[in-house]
Design an enzyme around this catalytic site. Structure first.
Site, short mmCIF file in Angstrom:
data_model
loop_
_atom_site.label_atom_id
_atom_site.label_comp_id
_atom_site.label_asym_id
_atom_site.label_seq_id
_atom_site.Cartn_x
_atom_site.Cartn_y
_atom_site.Cartn_z
N LYS A 177 40.15 79.99 -61.53
CA LYS A 177 39.25 78.87 -61.55
C LYS A 177 37.76 79.55 -61.47
O LYS A 177 36.66 78.88 -62.35
CB LYS A 177 39.11 78.05 -60.23
CG LYS A 177 38.08 76.83 -60.19
CD LYS A 177 38.13 75.95 -61.66
CE LYS A 177 37.14 74.90 -61.49
NZ LYS A 177 37.07 73.85 -60.64
N LYS A 245 27.44 76.45 -56.68
CA LYS A 245 28.47 77.04 -55.59
C LYS A 245 29.47 77.95 -56.18
O LYS A 245 29.63 78.94 -55.89
CB LYS A 245 28.76 76.00 -54.86
CG LYS A 245 29.77 76.27 -53.59
CD LYS A 245 31.28 76.07 -54.22
CE LYS A 245 31.67 74.62 -54.41
NZ LYS A 245 33.13 74.74 -54.83
#
Length: 298
Positions: A177, A245
């Site tokens: 990811k 983030k």
């Protein structure tokens, strides 16, 4: 109805932009879904679809066969899973925990070990595809954990995703990811630069994007984000703050592996600047706004 759906009780924690439609798709696939969200009103969509609302994490996961979490960041997932009123304290032994959040790979491994100590199997199974993919049930899901846990989770994952792949042991899903978020951010930035470049030359950007989408420059980003970027319409499908983030996770993981990612680092700084300017709540395609401002065009 998915195979085994009628027998499977699902507890779903985190019903935001991504988790909300995912939970609804599980109901539509025949699963018995009980959802909990920190903001109670976000359970309304699930209830309208035929699911149940829970007033706490404990209520949502008690008796569940599978528990899914879709939360903003590593501390949120750690708190929900390990906390006194959390998943491991109340889920039954033998249940399966599937974390679809995007968190640090090392935290994913830590949680998988803690789950195993309590008799639960766990997958880190972050998703890609944005809000549209969540609504359509066409997400790409990259799962880390044991092959046995992956096969057990497959009916649930197939109900929310079109591309569901076991990519390795615990933490591997989060590592893939991170790579996904690098590619996505870089592509968004280049689409943004191309758009401002075309605007500066006075061209019809709709026509230009149409022909670009048909060639080697074509991409899902161009298809799904291009029109909104041209219109400067940044209703969040995936917020700047979350991509900021995620890029921090990628930079840290790259440094730990001794890998140099100069382009990734550059776009991470641009995303950080956009967030620092107070635009963290906008869709990440708002990178075009920053490019235009740096070019003196906004």
């Amino acid at each position: 109805m998915a195979e085994g759906a009628a027998m499977t009780r699902v507890g779903f924690i985190g019903l935001g932009i991504m988790g909300g439609p995912m939970a609804v798709n599980l109901v539509r696939a025949g699963f018995e879904v009980t959802g909990h969200n920190r903001t109670p009103s976000k359970t309304d969509r699930l209830v309208r679809a035929g699911g149940r609302a829970a007033g706490s994490v404990a209520e949502a996961v008690t008796g569940a066969d599978v528990v899914l979490t879709m939360l903003p960041d590593s501390p949120d997932v750690r708190g929900v899973v390990l906390g006194e009123g959390g998943v491991l304290a109340h889920a039954r032994e033998g249940a399966l925990l599937v974390d679809c959040s995007t968190i640090r790979p090392d935290v994913a491994r830590e949680l998988a070990e803690a789950a195993a100590e309590r008799g639960l199997a766990m997958l880190d199974a972050p998703v890609s595809g944005g809000e549209q993919g969540a609504v359509e049930g066409t997400l790409s899901i990259m799962a880390g954990g044991t092959a046995e846990a992956f096969e057990a989770a497959r009916p649930v994952l197939d109900a929310v995703g079109a591309t569901v792949v076991h990519v390795g042991p615990a933490g591997a899903g989060q590592t893939v990811k991170a790579a996904n978020q690098l590619i996505l951010a870089g592509t968004l930035e280049l689409v943004a630069e191309a758009l401002v470049f075309l605007e500066a030359h006075g061209l019809d950007t709709g026509t230009a994007f149409r022909v670009l989408a048909g060639g080697m420059a074509g991409s899902t980003v161009l298809d799904r984000k291009g029109a909104a970027m041209r219109a400067r319409e940044f209703t969040p499908g995936f917020r700047v703050a979350l991509h900021h983030k995620d890029l921090g996770i990628a930079l840290t993981a790259a440094r730990e592996a001794g890998v140099v990612i100069p382009l990734g680092a550059a776009v991470a700084q641009l995303m950080a600047a956009l967030d620092a300017q107070g635009h963290g709540g906008l869709d990440h395609s708002a990178l075009v706004q920053l490019v235009a401002r740096l070019s003196g065009r906004e």
